[in-house]
Scaffold this motif. Structure first.
Motif, mmCIF file in Angstrom:
data_model
loop_
_atom_site.group_PDB
_atom_site.id
_atom_site.type_symbol
_atom_site.label_atom_id
_atom_site.label_comp_id
_atom_site.label_asym_id
_atom_site.label_seq_id
_atom_site.Cartn_x
_atom_site.Cartn_y
_atom_site.Cartn_z
ATOM 1 N N LYS A 19 0.875 -1.181 0.000
ATOM 2 C CA LYS A 19 0.000 0.000 0.000
ATOM 3 C C LYS A 19 0.901 1.217 0.000
ATOM 4 C CE LYS A 19 -3.597 -2.087 2.851
ATOM 5 N NZ LYS A 19 -4.285 -2.007 4.145
ATOM 6 N N ALA A 20 0.530 2.236 -0.777
ATOM 7 C CA ALA A 20 1.390 3.427 -0.827
ATOM 8 C C ALA A 20 0.641 4.628 -1.373
ATOM 9 C CB ALA A 20 2.613 3.151 -1.697
ATOM 10 N N PHE A 21 1.017 5.781 -0.861
ATOM 11 C CA PHE A 21 0.536 7.047 -1.398
ATOM 12 C C PHE A 21 1.445 7.426 -2.561
ATOM 13 C CE2 PHE A 21 -0.885 6.979 2.999
ATOM 14 C CZ PHE A 21 -2.226 7.306 2.850
ATOM 15 N N ILE A 22 0.980 8.336 -3.401
ATOM 16 C CA ILE A 22 1.712 8.701 -4.614
ATOM 17 C C ILE A 22 3.122 9.203 -4.299
ATOM 18 C CG2 ILE A 22 0.852 11.069 -4.854
ATOM 19 C CD1 ILE A 22 0.533 10.322 -7.932
ATOM 20 N N THR A 38 3.475 12.208 -13.876
ATOM 21 C CA THR A 38 3.772 10.991 -14.643
ATOM 22 C C THR A 38 3.256 9.768 -13.903
ATOM 23 O OG1 THR A 38 5.734 12.016 -15.604
ATOM 24 C CG2 THR A 38 5.619 9.604 -15.662
ATOM 25 N N ILE A 39 3.534 9.700 -12.601
ATOM 26 C CA ILE A 39 3.079 8.568 -11.794
ATOM 27 C C ILE A 39 1.545 8.557 -11.735
ATOM 28 C CG2 ILE A 39 3.123 7.509 -9.492
ATOM 29 C CD1 ILE A 39 5.756 7.299 -11.130
ATOM 30 N N ALA A 40 0.931 9.730 -11.607
ATOM 31 C CA ALA A 40 -0.529 9.811 -11.567
ATOM 32 C C ALA A 40 -1.139 9.292 -12.876
ATOM 33 C CB ALA A 40 -0.969 11.249 -11.308
ATOM 34 N N THR A 41 -0.520 9.631 -13.997
ATOM 35 C CA THR A 41 -0.998 9.149 -15.292
ATOM 36 C C THR A 41 -0.868 7.632 -15.389
ATOM 37 O OG1 THR A 41 -0.420 11.227 -16.370
ATOM 38 C CG2 THR A 41 -0.658 9.302 -17.803
ATOM 39 N N LEU A 42 0.284 7.101 -14.968
ATOM 40 C CA LEU A 42 0.481 5.647 -14.981
ATOM 41 C C LEU A 42 -0.547 4.956 -14.093
ATOM 42 C CD1 LEU A 42 4.383 5.424 -14.809
ATOM 43 C CD2 LEU A 42 2.927 4.867 -16.770
ATOM 44 N N LEU A 43 -0.776 5.512 -12.898
ATOM 45 C CA LEU A 43 -1.741 4.914 -11.970
ATOM 46 C C LEU A 43 -3.147 4.915 -12.574
ATOM 47 C CD1 LEU A 43 -0.454 6.418 -8.626
ATOM 48 C CD2 LEU A 43 -0.505 3.984 -9.208
ATOM 49 N N GLY A 58 -9.088 11.215 2.971
ATOM 50 C CA GLY A 58 -9.089 12.669 2.910
ATOM 51 C C GLY A 58 -8.913 13.106 1.470
ATOM 52 N N ARG A 59 -7.886 13.913 1.242
ATOM 53 C CA ARG A 59 -7.594 14.369 -0.118
ATOM 54 C C ARG A 59 -6.563 13.482 -0.817
ATOM 55 N NH1 ARG A 59 -6.274 20.523 -0.107
ATOM 56 N NH2 ARG A 59 -6.107 20.003 -2.302
ATOM 57 N N SER A 60 -6.100 12.460 -0.117
ATOM 58 C CA SER A 60 -5.067 11.572 -0.670
ATOM 59 C C SER A 60 -5.658 10.213 -1.010
ATOM 60 C CB SER A 60 -3.939 11.381 0.347
ATOM 61 O OG SER A 60 -3.324 12.606 0.643
ATOM 62 N N ARG A 61 -4.942 9.511 -1.857
ATOM 63 C CA ARG A 61 -5.327 8.145 -2.231
ATOM 64 C C ARG A 61 -4.205 7.193 -1.843
ATOM 65 N NH1 ARG A 61 -7.733 8.945 -8.355
ATOM 66 N NH2 ARG A 61 -9.615 10.069 -7.722
ATOM 67 N N GLU A 62 -4.587 6.096 -1.221
ATOM 68 C CA GLU A 62 -3.622 5.046 -0.901
ATOM 69 C C GLU A 62 -3.841 3.929 -1.923
ATOM 70 O OE1 GLU A 62 -1.922 3.001 3.069
ATOM 71 O OE2 GLU A 62 -4.088 2.837 2.797
ATOM 72 N N TYR A 63 -2.811 3.674 -2.727
ATOM 73 C CA TYR A 63 -2.906 2.721 -3.827
ATOM 74 C C TYR A 63 -2.490 1.328 -3.383
ATOM 75 C CZ TYR A 63 -3.541 6.800 -6.735
ATOM 76 O OH TYR A 63 -4.035 7.947 -7.283
ATOM 77 N N PHE A 64 -3.087 0.326 -4.025
ATOM 78 C CA PHE A 64 -2.766 -1.073 -3.752
ATOM 79 C C PHE A 64 -2.950 -1.893 -5.023
ATOM 80 C CE2 PHE A 64 -7.248 -0.442 -2.922
ATOM 81 C CZ PHE A 64 -7.849 -1.530 -3.542
ATOM 82 N N ALA A 65 -2.284 -3.038 -5.060
ATOM 83 C CA ALA A 65 -2.381 -3.931 -6.222
ATOM 84 C C ALA A 65 -3.680 -4.727 -6.158
ATOM 85 C CB ALA A 65 -1.193 -4.885 -6.237
ATOM 86 N N LYS A 66 -4.342 -4.849 -7.287
ATOM 87 C CA LYS A 66 -5.535 -5.680 -7.393
ATOM 88 C C LYS A 66 -5.209 -7.036 -8.026
ATOM 89 C CE LYS A 66 -9.532 -3.666 -8.275
ATOM 90 N NZ LYS A 66 -10.570 -2.879 -9.008
ATOM 91 N N VAL A 67 -3.989 -7.156 -8.508
ATOM 92 C CA VAL A 67 -3.506 -8.385 -9.137
ATOM 93 C C VAL A 67 -2.229 -8.789 -8.410
ATOM 94 C CG1 VAL A 67 -2.578 -9.359 -11.284
ATOM 95 C CG2 VAL A 67 -4.472 -7.736 -11.383
#
Length: 121
Positions: A19-22, A38-43, A58-67
């Motif tokens: 799990k990670a923020f941008i 660039t990272i936002a576009t890739l995400l 909040g105003r941030s997104r915590e990203y995680f792998a779905k695969v």
């Protein structure tokens, strides 16, 4: 669906971090680091391909792998075997053992793995 090289590089970071923020993702790159945009576009592209999800915090997104890494790698390898080795795992194994300069110890370890799989069947 496959990932581009840039997406795959980012996916490797996500798999490692879980799990990670941008900003965490950008920080994980070596210099020169890519721009946040660039990272936002890739995400975004990876979300569209259903490889990545996020939780809004909040105003941030915590990203995680779905695969999972294993699932992606397995599909990728099966595609390579189908495309380059006429869907023959034995042709792939022959190529792999001849072209990778495996040591004797590595070849013995591979043989042991194969022997274990044979016992399971």
């Amino acid at each position: 669906m496959e990932l581009t090289n840039a997406e795959e590089e980012l996916m490797q970071i996500i798999w490692k971090k879980e799990k990670a923020f941008i900003n965490d993702l950008v920080d994980a790159y070596s210099e020169p680091k890519p721009a946040i945009t660039t990272i936002a576009t890739l995400l975004k592209r990876m979300q569209d391909k259903n490889f990545v999800g996020y939780v809004q915090m909040g105003r941030s997104r915590e990203y995680f792998a779905k695969v999972t890494k294993k699932s992606y790698f397995s599909k990728h390898m099966n595609g390579l075997i189908k495309s380059f080795f006429n869907n023959s795992t034995s042709q792939f194994a022959s190529f792999f053992t001849q072209e990778t300069n495996m040591s004797e110890a590595e070849l013995k370890e591979l043989r042991n793995l194969i022997d274990e799989k044979i016992k399971e069947k």
